[in-house]
Design an enzyme around this catalytic site. Structure first.
Site, PDB file in Angstrom:
ATOM      1  N   ILE A 134       1.057  -4.926 -11.576  1.00 12.70           N
ATOM      2  CA  ILE A 134       1.496  -3.667 -12.181  1.00 12.70           C
ATOM      3  C   ILE A 134       2.743  -3.156 -11.467  1.00 12.70           C
ATOM      4  O   ILE A 134       3.027  -1.965 -11.446  1.00 12.70           O
ATOM      5  CB  ILE A 134       0.377  -2.600 -12.155  1.00 12.70           C
ATOM      6  CG1 ILE A 134      -0.288  -2.529 -10.770  1.00 12.70           C
ATOM      7  CG2 ILE A 134      -0.663  -2.884 -13.232  1.00 12.70           C
ATOM      8  CD1 ILE A 134      -1.289  -1.404 -10.610  1.00 12.70           C
TER       9      ILE A 134
ATOM     10  N   LEU B 126       0.842  -1.200   0.000  1.00 12.76           N
ATOM     11  CA  LEU B 126       0.000   0.000   0.000  1.00 12.76           C
ATOM     12  C   LEU B 126       0.879   1.253   0.000  1.00 12.76           C
ATOM     13  O   LEU B 126       0.794   2.104   0.888  1.00 12.76           O
ATOM     14  CB  LEU B 126      -0.952   0.008   1.195  1.00 12.76           C
ATOM     15  CG  LEU B 126      -2.168   0.929   1.045  1.00 12.76           C
ATOM     16  CD1 LEU B 126      -3.130   0.382   0.005  1.00 12.76           C
ATOM     17  CD2 LEU B 126      -2.886   1.101   2.388  1.00 12.76           C
ATOM     18  N   GLY B 127       1.733   1.354  -1.039  1.00 10.42           N
ATOM     19  CA  GLY B 127       2.482   2.582  -1.269  1.00 10.42           C
ATOM     20  C   GLY B 127       1.647   3.533  -2.101  1.00 10.42           C
ATOM     21  O   GLY B 127       0.413   3.480  -2.117  1.00 10.42           O
ATOM     22  N   ARG B 128       2.334   4.407  -2.846  1.00 14.46           N
ATOM     23  CA  ARG B 128       1.619   5.410  -3.637  1.00 14.46           C
ATOM     24  C   ARG B 128       0.644   4.760  -4.617  1.00 14.46           C
ATOM     25  O   ARG B 128      -0.525   5.124  -4.703  1.00 14.46           O
ATOM     26  CB  ARG B 128       2.624   6.270  -4.415  1.00 14.46           C
ATOM     27  CG  ARG B 128       3.553   7.131  -3.571  1.00 14.46           C
ATOM     28  CD  ARG B 128       4.469   7.924  -4.489  1.00 14.46           C
ATOM     29  NE  ARG B 128       5.422   8.753  -3.770  1.00 14.46           N
ATOM     30  CZ  ARG B 128       6.643   8.370  -3.436  1.00 14.46           C
ATOM     31  NH1 ARG B 128       7.047   7.137  -3.740  1.00 14.46           N
ATOM     32  NH2 ARG B 128       7.462   9.183  -2.814  1.00 14.46           N
ATOM     33  N   ILE B 129       1.149   3.806  -5.393  1.00 13.30           N
ATOM     34  CA  ILE B 129       0.321   3.185  -6.431  1.00 13.30           C
ATOM     35  C   ILE B 129      -0.761   2.314  -5.795  1.00 13.30           C
ATOM     36  O   ILE B 129      -1.930   2.364  -6.195  1.00 13.30           O
ATOM     37  CB  ILE B 129       1.196   2.378  -7.411  1.00 13.30           C
ATOM     38  CG1 ILE B 129       2.084   3.334  -8.208  1.00 13.30           C
ATOM     39  CG2 ILE B 129       0.329   1.540  -8.346  1.00 13.30           C
ATOM     40  CD1 ILE B 129       3.159   2.647  -9.030  1.00 13.30           C
TER      41      ILE B 129
ATOM     42  N   GLU C 158      11.344  -9.690 -20.191  1.00 16.56           N
ATOM     43  CA  GLU C 158      10.595  -8.931 -21.203  1.00 16.56           C
ATOM     44  C   GLU C 158      11.540  -8.120 -22.093  1.00 16.56           C
ATOM     45  O   GLU C 158      12.611  -7.714 -21.646  1.00 16.56           O
ATOM     46  CB  GLU C 158       9.569  -8.006 -20.537  1.00 16.56           C
ATOM     47  CG  GLU C 158      10.178  -6.967 -19.611  1.00 16.56           C
ATOM     48  CD  GLU C 158       9.134  -6.146 -18.875  1.00 16.56           C
ATOM     49  OE1 GLU C 158       9.322  -4.911 -18.853  1.00 16.56           O
ATOM     50  OE2 GLU C 158       8.164  -6.705 -18.320  1.00 16.56           O
TER      51      GLU C 158
ATOM     52  N   ARG D 104       6.585  -5.216 -10.463  1.00  8.36           N
ATOM     53  CA  ARG D 104       7.745  -5.797 -11.117  1.00  8.36           C
ATOM     54  C   ARG D 104       7.537  -7.305 -11.246  1.00  8.36           C
ATOM     55  O   ARG D 104       6.946  -7.946 -10.369  1.00  8.36           O
ATOM     56  CB  ARG D 104       9.021  -5.529 -10.320  1.00  8.36           C
ATOM     57  CG  ARG D 104       9.635  -4.165 -10.562  1.00  8.36           C
ATOM     58  CD  ARG D 104      10.340  -4.133 -11.894  1.00  8.36           C
ATOM     59  NE  ARG D 104      11.149  -2.942 -12.047  1.00  8.36           N
ATOM     60  CZ  ARG D 104      10.752  -1.829 -12.650  1.00  8.36           C
ATOM     61  NH1 ARG D 104       9.526  -1.754 -13.143  1.00  8.36           N
ATOM     62  NH2 ARG D 104      11.556  -0.800 -12.771  1.00  8.36           N
TER      63      ARG D 104
ATOM     64  N   HIS E 297       4.078  -3.860 -20.694  1.00  8.21           N
ATOM     65  CA  HIS E 297       4.744  -2.980 -19.721  1.00  8.21           C
ATOM     66  C   HIS E 297       4.515  -1.506 -20.080  1.00  8.21           C
ATOM     67  O   HIS E 297       5.458  -0.757 -20.301  1.00  8.21           O
ATOM     68  CB  HIS E 297       6.244  -3.284 -19.659  1.00  8.21           C
ATOM     69  CG  HIS E 297       6.885  -2.762 -18.398  1.00  8.21           C
ATOM     70  ND1 HIS E 297       8.063  -3.252 -17.905  1.00  8.21           N
ATOM     71  CD2 HIS E 297       6.519  -1.772 -17.539  1.00  8.21           C
ATOM     72  CE1 HIS E 297       8.405  -2.604 -16.805  1.00  8.21           C
ATOM     73  NE2 HIS E 297       7.468  -1.696 -16.560  1.00  8.21           N
TER      74      HIS E 297
END
Length: 315
Positions: free
Chosen positions: A232, A153-156, A263, A234, A281
């Protein structure tokens, strides 16, 4: 005064490249047919690296750039940069947080909707004549009112959770500790337990040695045959072989992925599956965000060479 020499690890959009070439002597390693020879020739005078999150800068490369002062990352992730080598030599590292947060969250939610409602297959159902020939498209699963887990639960992750509230979802999250700003969300410390209570599991944490394969075979199995995994963050955060096994066997219901090991040459097993949504990506891939990311890369480089404080330092 001679322009500082910088090394570009990969292509940049023209709106960034023009400005970089005006300010610096730009060396494009991605155009070199023999990278070792290229570094032998130009490496001794390189003072900065401009790179992308997935390209990073290895310890071997850093070792061959004796005048290197700064690495500016085009992206929020910097796990591909050898930070230990940078700290040892006092090399600064910057990234581009915040400016891409909302676009990445948008794509994660869009992937959930697209995969849950079968929108890719539904379009083919129309265009290949199946609608006219076979009738109604097979039923899919709803999104609203179901259970979502956010791993990191960071920024994204926080922006993903904000969007999920609009679907009246029951939202839980895992992180290193409970977050004071996570009102209305349930804290579940163990990723396996989080997956077990989730219909949709979003992977949104930063990558590090500690998080490698945090989405393990056990987490994937706990999410189950009705569950969906959305990544979304790594690729290294997920045990990709375990994921492929689970998707192929039905242990996991579905996945929606924007990142992959190796990738863009992803494991061909993905291409044989009909229960995974594959994206190239591009979670931050809007004109607005990419311009902001490039500007921040350039602003960090400019600040460094002007002797000013870095805008978004990692170290």
């Amino acid at each position: 005064m001679a322009k500082p020499k910088i090394l570009l690890m990969g292509p940049y959009p023209d709106w960034d490249l023009v400005d970089l070439e005006n300010r610096y002597a730009v060396h494009k390693i991605y155009e070199a047919s023999d990278r070792h020879a290229y570094i032998s020739e130009h490496g001794p005078n390189i003072r900065a690296i401009a790179t992308r999150g997935e390209l990073g800068a290895s310890a071997a490369l850093i070792q061959n750039l004796p005048k290197l002062e700064i690495i500016s990352v085009y992206g929020v992730g910097y796990d591909a940069v050898d930070l230990a080598s940078c700290r040892e030599r006092g090399i600064r590292v910057t990234n581009t947080p915040d400016v891409l947060t909302n676009d990445v969250a948008d794509l994660g939610v869009a992937m959930m909707l697209c995969q849950s409602r079968g929108m890719i297959g539904a379009e083919r159902w129309v265009t290949d004549g199946s609608w006219a020939a076979k009738g109604l498209y097979p039923l899919k699963r709803r999104v609203w009112g179901r259970r979502a887990g956010v791993l990191g639960l960071g920024r994204i992750g926080f922006e993903v959770a904000k969007r999920l509230r609009g679907f009246d979802m029951d939202i839980a999250y895992s992180d290193v500790a409970e977050k004071p700003h996570a009102e209305g969300m349930t804290f579940v410390a163990d990723p396996v337990a989080l997956a077990e209570r989730s219909d949709f599991l979003f992977v949104t944490l930063a990558a590090s040695a500690a998080t490698r394969h945090i989405v393990s075979r056990d987490v994937i199995a706990a999410l189950g045959p009705e569950g969906m995994l959305i990544n979304i963050s790594r690729a290294s955060n997920i045990d990709e072989e375990a994921l492929l096994d689970a998707l192929g066997s039905g242990v996991l219901g579905a996945a929606a992925l924007d990142v992959f090991e190796g990738e863009p040459k992803l494991n061909p097993r993905f291409l044989a599956l009909d229960n995974v949504l594959l994206q190239p990506h591009h979670a931050s891939g809007t004109v607005e965000t990419r311009k902001a990311m490039g500007q921040l890369v350039r602003d960090n480089l400019a600040a460094h060479f002007a002797g000013a404080p870095l805008i978004t330092p990692v170290i």
